[in-house]
Design a protein around this motif. Sequence first.
Motif, short mmCIF file in Angstrom:
data_model
loop_
_atom_site.label_atom_id
_atom_site.label_comp_id
_atom_site.label_asym_id
_atom_site.label_seq_id
_atom_site.Cartn_x
_atom_site.Cartn_y
_atom_site.Cartn_z
N SER A 1 0.69 -1.14 0.09
CA SER A 1 0.02 0.00 0.04
C SER A 1 0.87 1.29 0.08
N ALA A 2 1.85 1.17 0.98
CA ALA A 2 2.77 2.15 0.89
C ALA A 2 3.86 2.72 -0.44
N ASN A 3 4.19 1.44 -0.88
CA ASN A 3 5.14 1.71 -2.04
C ASN A 3 4.57 1.49 -3.42
N PHE A 4 3.49 0.86 -3.27
CA PHE A 4 2.71 0.80 -4.83
C PHE A 4 1.36 1.54 -4.73
N SER A 5 0.33 0.89 -4.37
CA SER A 5 -0.97 1.42 -4.18
C SER A 5 -2.01 0.52 -3.27
N SER A 6 -2.90 1.11 -2.82
CA SER A 6 -4.00 0.18 -1.95
C SER A 6 -4.49 -0.67 -2.92
N HIS A 7 -4.77 0.00 -4.20
CA HIS A 7 -5.32 -1.20 -5.32
C HIS A 7 -4.64 -2.35 -5.51
N ASP A 8 -3.18 -2.04 -5.46
CA ASP A 8 -2.31 -3.34 -5.86
C ASP A 8 -2.34 -4.05 -4.55
N ALA A 9 -2.32 -3.52 -3.34
CA ALA A 9 -2.58 -4.42 -2.06
C ALA A 9 -3.68 -5.14 -2.02
N ALA A 10 -4.87 -4.64 -2.56
CA ALA A 10 -5.86 -5.51 -2.45
C ALA A 10 -6.17 -6.53 -3.53
N ALA A 11 -5.46 -6.27 -4.76
CA ALA A 11 -5.26 -7.25 -5.97
C ALA A 11 -4.35 -8.40 -5.53
N SER A 12 -3.45 -8.05 -4.48
CA SER A 12 -2.25 -9.15 -3.88
C SER A 12 -2.90 -9.95 -2.92
N GLU A 13 -4.23 -9.81 -2.54
CA GLU A 13 -4.80 -10.58 -1.35
C GLU A 13 -4.51 -12.01 -1.51
N ARG A 14 -4.77 -12.69 -2.38
CA ARG A 14 -4.40 -14.10 -2.81
C ARG A 14 -3.11 -14.46 -2.36
N GLU A 15 -1.99 -13.80 -2.93
CA GLU A 15 -0.55 -13.92 -2.72
C GLU A 15 -0.06 -13.68 -1.18
N LEU A 16 -0.90 -12.87 -0.81
CA LEU A 16 -0.41 -12.56 0.63
C LEU A 16 -0.96 -13.41 1.65
N SER A 17 -2.22 -14.25 1.28
CA SER A 17 -2.92 -15.11 2.22
C SER A 17 -1.93 -16.60 1.86
N LEU A 18 -1.52 -16.78 0.89
CA LEU A 18 -0.57 -17.77 0.09
C LEU A 18 0.70 -17.86 1.33
N VAL A 19 1.38 -16.88 1.09
CA VAL A 19 2.71 -16.47 1.71
C VAL A 19 2.56 -16.65 3.42
N ARG A 20 1.20 -16.04 3.65
CA ARG A 20 1.07 -16.42 5.36
C ARG A 20 0.94 -17.69 5.76
N GLN A 21 0.00 -18.43 4.72
CA GLN A 21 -0.11 -19.85 5.11
C GLN A 21 1.04 -20.79 5.05
N MET A 22 1.86 -20.45 4.01
CA MET A 22 3.15 -21.19 4.04
C MET A 22 4.11 -21.04 5.11
N ARG A 23 4.13 -19.67 5.61
CA ARG A 23 4.97 -19.28 6.82
C ARG A 23 4.26 -20.02 7.83
N SER A 24 3.01 -20.12 8.20
CA SER A 24 2.35 -20.80 9.21
C SER A 24 2.61 -22.08 9.13
N ASP A 25 2.63 -22.88 8.15
CA ASP A 25 2.86 -24.25 8.05
C ASP A 25 4.41 -24.57 8.39
N LEU A 26 5.28 -23.83 7.88
CA LEU A 26 6.68 -23.93 8.10
C LEU A 26 6.99 -23.92 9.74
N GLU A 27 6.09 -22.90 10.37
CA GLU A 27 6.50 -23.00 11.78
C GLU A 27 5.88 -24.07 12.57
N LYS A 28 5.22 -24.95 12.11
CA LYS A 28 4.70 -26.29 12.53
C LYS A 28 5.68 -27.19 12.62
N GLN A 29 5.66 -28.13 13.73
CA GLN A 29 6.76 -29.54 13.73
C GLN A 29 6.23 -30.48 12.64
N PRO A 30 7.20 -30.74 11.79
CA PRO A 30 6.93 -31.75 10.80
C PRO A 30 6.85 -33.13 11.11
#
Length: 727
Positions: free
Chosen positions: A38-67
Amino acid sequence: MASTSSSSSSSQAMPFLSVPEKKTSSVDLHKFLKDHISANFSSHDAAASERELSLVRQMRSDLEKQPSPSPTSAESRLDLLRRYFRAISVVGRRLGCVSSISFTWYDAFRSNKKESLKAIGFEKAAVLFNIGAVHSQIGSAAERDTVEGRKFAYAKFQKAAGVFELLKENAVVGATVDLTAECAGMLERLMLAQAQECMFDKVIADAKGAILCSKVAKQAASFYSEAHSALTASPLDQHFDRAWVSYVQLKAAYFYAEAAALYCTDLHEKEDIGEEIARLKLAVSSLSDAKKSAKGAPSSLLEAVSKLENKMNQKLEKAVKENNQVYLMRVPPVSALAELSAAVLAQSADVEGLDISSETLFANLIPESSKKSVSKYDDMVDDVIRIQLDKIKLEKEVSKVKLQEMGLPDSISAVENGSNLPAELKAQVEAIQDRGGPDGLKVELKQLKDLRRVNLELMVQTEEMLQKEEKEDSQYRAQYKEKWERPESGVLAKNMRDRLSKYAENLKEAGVSDLRVENSMLENFVTLTILDNRPIESALPSLTRPVTYLDGSEDRTLGTLKQSLTQLETHAAQLESLEENLKELKTKDDILPKLLGGTSSEDDLFKKEIEKYNPICEEISKHIQIIEQLLSHIQAQNIEFANQFRFVEYKISFEQSLEHIRTAVAKFREIKENFSEGIKFYVSLQEVLNNLKQQSSDFVMTRSIQCHEMVEILKKKQGGWRIFGNR
């Protein structure tokens, strides 16, 4: 070709080490990245990137779990780590937030130690470490008793090695110890060692020739030895559990012994028994030393090492016995043995699945043209740096060769500090002096002769006992004739007499060997006396100042030469500093934000950005030119110095003295080893002769008691016959 069937066995029973994953603390990437876009591109770009943002969050969350420990889960874990590595690489590259968010990771080998850094590079390095760790875990869990299992483990360990090699090249400053270049390098060597071990299992299972199997084992030993060296050096020497260090040390010794045993199989077939004995002794000693210092190693590994040690001791005992009875070959000293050949069958594999060139994550934020422009610019920077690094490397090599040809700076050190021995040779001489020097050999010779005398006395005493008993038996046999109904002494004592004759022959052969060694000591004693010089440097010629010139020119010559060498060192150090500056500038050089910010001309932007490398390049050229001029001056100054100080004559005399010392050290070691072998032989023989003497004494005592009892019986019978006759 020698077979491996009787000389070695597969190492499948021994465990492998697997690298534990690093643990991390939770971090909310979704909010941070959304705010950043939002700060470096635009709020529109931030909204359009919601799927990628959620994907990264989920991957990081899965990574934190014990395998999960299952193989299937491990492969899934590996896929997750790769995907997240690509994602975080994209975040740093395309969004430009490389040092804005803090990540926390714990040390994989010291879970109570952690580090928090604001660096995408730290996050990437930690994930890269875990990719290598999972590869190692999958490889360690593979079923190695099958062809496919060995092949699978071999591939996984090579992949793990490739990952740790990449981590070593991208080590993070300020991170935990497990992310240092030293630790990554150690883990790479360890993974290569385990991959090489898989190939050793394969060649053994395939019944390949002993020489090939020996080469494969030797390389496994080398890889393990390199890993052990890293584990016992800073910063890892106080970081790892002792069990790890013991494991690697034992594996290094085990495979060196395997290599030696297999090589000795071939030597035995060639009837080169002397070298076989020397190599077997060295390998057994290596195993024994490793076992003594091993703590916490797996019991299966210790059992395998002990089993191999026992087998090699049996081979050694057999070889020594055959040599003593048949071949009578001289056993060479360890220093005379050539290094065993090795065959490298394991290498770090290319890292797969980390390339982001085709990654579509956040692709809407970076135009395709910008990606191509970044690649073009990176190539331009790489060309600039490669040219400069090649120039620096060439100048270093030229300077080193020229100084060596001129004998610098050793000649100056010889004038100011006196002549010096190479450190290794000096240590060898001091070790000899600590043992008493050449006179110590005389002490050992006396000990050898005393032991020989004791053995001769034991043989004479034993022989006299047996002769006395046999004489007594013969006298009574002659007196009582057919009434003397017990076995003859010669028959019963035959085994003892045969052994006595055999030992007498061994003692005779040993005497010949003793005389040969004693003569060698006497013939070479004058040569050995150079080792009595304390310090040993006093035996070297001196490069002294010439008779003082009236004008003091020798001091000026030496002073000028030293000054030029100091200047040369200064400029060489500045070149190294400039090399680091160049690399650091490239690391910090990120043109993407400027490309995304818009520019009227891409070529103008590239030209302007490349210009920031010009000052360093100009400095490099300036210092190279100065170094070349200095080398020219030094060459002329050194000619004058060498003439005034008669350096050529000194060099010839120094090399002759050095060779004299080397020859004396080698001859001392040879004679001492022969004396040690002789003393060991006599000590062993003395124990055998004592046993034989005791056995003979027991025999004589028993026979004596039997003899007296039989005489009494016969006397009573004779007395009874006389009484009966009188009646």
